[in-house]
Design a protein around this motif. Structure first.
Motif, PDB file in Angstrom:
ATOM      1  N   ASP A 339       0.835  -1.212   0.000  1.00  0.00           N
ATOM      2  CA  ASP A 339       0.000   0.000   0.000  1.00  0.00           C
ATOM      3  C   ASP A 339       0.863   1.253   0.000  1.00  0.00           C
ATOM      4  OD1 ASP A 339      -2.208  -1.616   0.034  1.00  0.00           O
ATOM      5  OD2 ASP A 339      -2.618  -1.383   2.187  1.00  0.00           O
ATOM      6  N   ASP A 340       1.974   1.205   0.733  1.00  0.00           N
ATOM      7  CA  ASP A 340       2.858   2.361   0.804  1.00  0.00           C
ATOM      8  C   ASP A 340       3.545   2.627  -0.536  1.00  0.00           C
ATOM      9  OD1 ASP A 340       3.863   4.480   2.364  1.00  0.00           O
ATOM     10  OD2 ASP A 340       5.768   3.438   2.630  1.00  0.00           O
ATOM     11  N   VAL A 341       3.928   1.564  -1.246  1.00  0.00           N
ATOM     12  CA  VAL A 341       4.522   1.723  -2.573  1.00  0.00           C
ATOM     13  C   VAL A 341       3.519   2.347  -3.529  1.00  0.00           C
ATOM     14  CG1 VAL A 341       5.407   0.488  -4.600  1.00  0.00           C
ATOM     15  CG2 VAL A 341       6.223  -0.117  -2.325  1.00  0.00           C
ATOM     16  N   HIS A 342       2.266   1.917  -3.457  1.00  0.00           N
ATOM     17  CA  HIS A 342       1.236   2.492  -4.323  1.00  0.00           C
ATOM     18  C   HIS A 342       1.029   3.973  -4.016  1.00  0.00           C
ATOM     19  CE1 HIS A 342      -0.444  -0.790  -6.752  1.00  0.00           C
ATOM     20  NE2 HIS A 342      -0.095  -1.586  -5.764  1.00  0.00           N
ATOM     21  N   ARG A 343       1.066   4.332  -2.737  1.00  0.00           N
ATOM     22  CA  ARG A 343       0.939   5.756  -2.390  1.00  0.00           C
ATOM     23  C   ARG A 343       2.149   6.544  -2.884  1.00  0.00           C
ATOM     24  NH1 ARG A 343      -1.307   3.660   2.440  1.00  0.00           N
ATOM     25  NH2 ARG A 343       0.762   3.635   3.399  1.00  0.00           N
ATOM     26  N   HIS A 344       3.323   5.962  -2.732  1.00  0.00           N
ATOM     27  CA  HIS A 344       4.552   6.644  -3.139  1.00  0.00           C
ATOM     28  C   HIS A 344       4.558   6.927  -4.639  1.00  0.00           C
ATOM     29  CE1 HIS A 344       8.830   7.701  -2.932  1.00  0.00           C
ATOM     30  NE2 HIS A 344       9.031   6.924  -3.983  1.00  0.00           N
ATOM     31  N   THR A 345       4.084   5.978  -5.414  1.00  0.00           N
ATOM     32  CA  THR A 345       4.110   6.113  -6.880  1.00  0.00           C
ATOM     33  C   THR A 345       2.806   6.649  -7.453  1.00  0.00           C
ATOM     34  OG1 THR A 345       3.337   3.831  -7.194  1.00  0.00           O
ATOM     35  CG2 THR A 345       5.724   4.180  -7.039  1.00  0.00           C
ATOM     36  N   ARG A 346       1.826   6.891  -6.588  1.00  0.00           N
ATOM     37  CA  ARG A 346       0.483   7.287  -7.039  1.00  0.00           C
ATOM     38  C   ARG A 346      -0.077   6.255  -8.022  1.00  0.00           C
ATOM     39  NH1 ARG A 346       0.478  13.921  -7.706  1.00  0.00           N
ATOM     40  NH2 ARG A 346       1.254  14.362  -5.605  1.00  0.00           N
ATOM     41  N   ASP A 347       0.126   4.999  -7.675  1.00  0.00           N
ATOM     42  CA  ASP A 347      -0.383   3.855  -8.437  1.00  0.00           C
ATOM     43  C   ASP A 347       0.278   3.691  -9.802  1.00  0.00           C
ATOM     44  OD1 ASP A 347      -2.137   2.812  -6.545  1.00  0.00           O
ATOM     45  OD2 ASP A 347      -3.709   4.207  -7.100  1.00  0.00           O
ATOM     46  N   GLN A 348       1.370   4.389 -10.048  1.00  0.00           N
ATOM     47  CA  GLN A 348       2.074   4.247 -11.325  1.00  0.00           C
ATOM     48  C   GLN A 348       3.189   3.208 -11.185  1.00  0.00           C
ATOM     49  OE1 GLN A 348       0.801   5.884 -14.009  1.00  0.00           O
ATOM     50  NE2 GLN A 348      -0.735   6.639 -12.589  1.00  0.00           N
ATOM     51  N   ILE A 349       2.813   1.953 -10.984  1.00  0.00           N
ATOM     52  CA  ILE A 349       3.782   0.870 -10.827  1.00  0.00           C
ATOM     53  C   ILE A 349       4.306   0.471 -12.203  1.00  0.00           C
ATOM     54  CG2 ILE A 349       4.189  -1.438  -9.931  1.00  0.00           C
ATOM     55  CD1 ILE A 349       3.507   0.579  -7.778  1.00  0.00           C
ATOM     56  N   THR A 350       5.632   0.510 -12.379  1.00  0.00           N
ATOM     57  CA  THR A 350       6.216   0.240 -13.695  1.00  0.00           C
ATOM     58  C   THR A 350       6.955  -1.092 -13.757  1.00  0.00           C
ATOM     59  OG1 THR A 350       8.230   1.460 -13.082  1.00  0.00           O
ATOM     60  CG2 THR A 350       6.471   2.698 -14.183  1.00  0.00           C
ATOM     61  N   ASP A 351       7.083  -1.795 -12.630  1.00  0.00           N
ATOM     62  CA  ASP A 351       7.768  -3.090 -12.635  1.00  0.00           C
ATOM     63  C   ASP A 351       7.064  -4.013 -11.659  1.00  0.00           C
ATOM     64  OD1 ASP A 351       9.547  -5.070 -13.213  1.00  0.00           O
ATOM     65  OD2 ASP A 351      11.257  -4.206 -12.148  1.00  0.00           O
ATOM     66  N   ASP A 352       7.093  -5.310 -11.975  1.00  0.00           N
ATOM     67  CA  ASP A 352       6.472  -6.280 -11.082  1.00  0.00           C
ATOM     68  C   ASP A 352       7.173  -6.287  -9.720  1.00  0.00           C
ATOM     69  OD1 ASP A 352       5.020  -6.831 -13.290  1.00  0.00           O
ATOM     70  OD2 ASP A 352       5.745  -8.871 -13.579  1.00  0.00           O
ATOM     71  N   MET A 353       6.417  -6.616  -8.698  1.00  0.00           N
ATOM     72  CA  MET A 353       6.960  -6.736  -7.350  1.00  0.00           C
ATOM     73  C   MET A 353       6.610  -8.100  -6.784  1.00  0.00           C
ATOM     74  SD  MET A 353       6.090  -3.060  -5.560  1.00  0.00           S
ATOM     75  CE  MET A 353       4.315  -3.382  -5.571  1.00  0.00           C
ATOM     76  N   ALA A 354       7.621  -8.812  -6.300  1.00  0.00           N
ATOM     77  CA  ALA A 354       7.401 -10.045  -5.554  1.00  0.00           C
ATOM     78  C   ALA A 354       7.916  -9.822  -4.145  1.00  0.00           C
ATOM     79  CB  ALA A 354       8.117 -11.216  -6.208  1.00  0.00           C
ATOM     80  N   LEU A 355       7.121 -10.193  -3.158  1.00  0.00           N
ATOM     81  CA  LEU A 355       7.501  -9.984  -1.765  1.00  0.00           C
ATOM     82  C   LEU A 355       7.238 -11.257  -0.966  1.00  0.00           C
ATOM     83  CD1 LEU A 355       5.560  -7.250  -2.691  1.00  0.00           C
ATOM     84  CD2 LEU A 355       6.931  -6.344  -0.817  1.00  0.00           C
ATOM     85  N   LEU A 356       8.129 -11.531  -0.033  1.00  0.00           N
ATOM     86  CA  LEU A 356       8.017 -12.707   0.826  1.00  0.00           C
ATOM     87  C   LEU A 356       8.368 -12.269   2.237  1.00  0.00           C
ATOM     88  CD1 LEU A 356       7.582 -15.824   0.902  1.00  0.00           C
ATOM     89  CD2 LEU A 356      10.048 -16.047   0.528  1.00  0.00           C
ATOM     90  N   ALA A 357       7.490 -12.551   3.192  1.00  0.00           N
ATOM     91  CA  ALA A 357       7.714 -12.168   4.587  1.00  0.00           C
ATOM     92  C   ALA A 357       7.660 -13.404   5.474  1.00  0.00           C
ATOM     93  CB  ALA A 357       6.671 -11.146   5.035  1.00  0.00           C
ATOM     94  N   LEU A 358       8.605 -13.475   6.405  1.00  0.00           N
ATOM     95  CA  LEU A 358       8.668 -14.569   7.355  1.00  0.00           C
ATOM     96  C   LEU A 358       8.716 -13.971   8.760  1.00  0.00           C
ATOM     97  CD1 LEU A 358      10.916 -15.137   4.853  1.00  0.00           C
ATOM     98  CD2 LEU A 358      10.803 -17.402   5.866  1.00  0.00           C
ATOM     99  N   THR A 359       7.840 -14.423   9.620  1.00  0.00           N
ATOM    100  CA  THR A 359       7.777 -13.916  10.983  1.00  0.00           C
ATOM    101  C   THR A 359       7.961 -15.062  11.962  1.00  0.00           C
ATOM    102  OG1 THR A 359       6.284 -12.113  10.365  1.00  0.00           O
ATOM    103  CG2 THR A 359       6.343 -12.742  12.692  1.00  0.00           C
ATOM    104  N   ARG A 360       8.812 -14.838  12.943  1.00  0.00           N
ATOM    105  CA  ARG A 360       8.968 -15.808  14.039  1.00  0.00           C
ATOM    106  C   ARG A 360       8.056 -15.367  15.166  1.00  0.00           C
ATOM    107  NH1 ARG A 360      13.951 -16.989  18.098  1.00  0.00           N
ATOM    108  NH2 ARG A 360      13.250 -19.048  18.803  1.00  0.00           N
TER     109      ARG A 360
END
Length: 366
Positions: A339-360
């Protein structure tokens, strides 16, 4: 903004959809304030044409009818309904209104085709990159893939999680290029990771396993640019009981470790080339080990995050933007950063994003 035919597209400047109405009002005002021999029919003609890419079919038709009616009303006001020259102006407005409806339908058809291609691409992407389970060993896991909005090509971003005899092993990477060729390489990397994760006793051995698989695949293709095919990647291993993380970084953006609101960027102790470039310089993949206390989260991501820019060209800094935040779950962490990336770019995403989060988790999971 409403697409021709319905739906949503990238946001336009606020109020832009009122431009056709503004042109109609401006045309009427100019006609009433100028001499009889000065016509503002050009504004009436422009209004439906401008409406075609901005509004739905219904909206475009209404603007066209309003333009014709406004021109007729002005002609009647000046008593010019029987004037041939004035009549030809009205015919021009009506013709442009009809052409605007045709243009609206063309844009709608093109959008439907693009949406269909995007849907197929998304289905293929989901088949290649299935969601990992929410719990693996002692960890909670979340993954997310955000496709760029600039085209409908398949991306080369990838992730994988596997529970092995050596601990929970993860991979995030970015294959050079896009399209079918990139997806093919993604499938090769993922297949090599899944097999090697079970067999290679060390992360260095796992990186070498994937490397050799990529080199064999490139040699079989015998393409002239095979030396340009590579994959940036981060391999992680969290052995039980899960209190530490081992990392191998092969030319990929450094992961982030979040502990009680503090964010640490896990830069590699020694840079290493991306996977698939062993023909240039093999070397040994350095393994870095960091503590992974309870309640900590590890965030892995591709360069679609780090290269996201705002309107001034400033790159997104995930470490700075996440500082002080305390997401309770990996899903919450990914939702926060996307959500923060979308706000930063004003929804102008120009490249795919893959994200992986691991929590202990702080509680002991059974």
């Amino acid at each position: 903004m409403t697409k021709p035919g319905g739906g949503r597209v990238l946001p336009l400047p606020r109020g832009i959809c009122l431009l056709p109405l503004f042109l109609l009002v401006l045309g009427v005002v100019l006609d009433l304030l100028t001499p009889r021999d000065v016509s503002a029919a050009a504004f009436f003609s422009a209004a439906p044409v401008v409406a075609a890419p901005l509004l739905s079919l219904h909206g475009t038709v209404l603007v066209g009818m309003a333009a014709c009616a406004a021109d007729l009303a002005v002609l009647a006001h000046f008593g010019l309904l029987t004037d041939r020259g004035a009549y030809s102006d009205w015919v021009s407005v009506a013709t442009m209104a009809a052409l605007a409806v045709f243009l609206n339908r063309l844009l709608h058809r093109r959008e439907m085709r693009l949406r269909s291609v995007r849907g197929i691409a998304a289905a293929v992407q989901r088949a290649v990159l299935p969601q990992p389970p929410s719990h693996v060993g002692p960890l909670r896991i979340a993954a997310r893939y955000e496709a760029a909005q600039t085209d409908a090509q398949l991306g080369g971003d990838l992730y994988a999680v596997q529970d092995t005899p050596y601990g929970v092993r993860c991979l995030i990477g970015d294959v050079r290029g896009k399209g079918v060729g990139a997806v093919k390489t993604v499938s090769v990397v993922l297949g090599a990771f899944r097999e090697g994760a079970q067999r290679a006793p060390t992360l260095t051995g796992l990186a070498e396993w994937i490397e050799q698989t990529l080199l064999r695949e490139a040699a079989q293709r015998q393409e002239p640019d095979q030396g340009e095919d590579f994959t940036t990647a981060v391999l992680t291993e969290i052995p039980r009981p899960g209190d530490r993380v081992r990392l191998v970084n092969r030319g990929h953006p450094a992961p982030l470790l979040l502990v009680e609101g503090a964010v640490r960027q896990l830069e590699p102790s020694r840079p290493a080339l991306p996977l698939g470039l062993a023909l240039v310089d093999a070397g040994i993949s350095p393994v870095d080990t960091v503590a992974f206390p309870r309640g900590a989260s590890l965030l892995l991501y591709t360069d679609g995050v780090t290269e996201a820019r705002d309107i001034s060209g400033t790159f997104y800094n995930a470490g700075e933007r996440l500082a002080g935040r305390r997401p309770r779950t990996p899903d919450e962490l990914l939702a926060t950063i996307v959500d923060d990336v979308h706000r930063h770019t004003r929804d102008q995403i120009t490249d795919d994003m893959a994200l992986l989060a691991l929590t202990r988790p702080t509680d002991i999971m059974r």
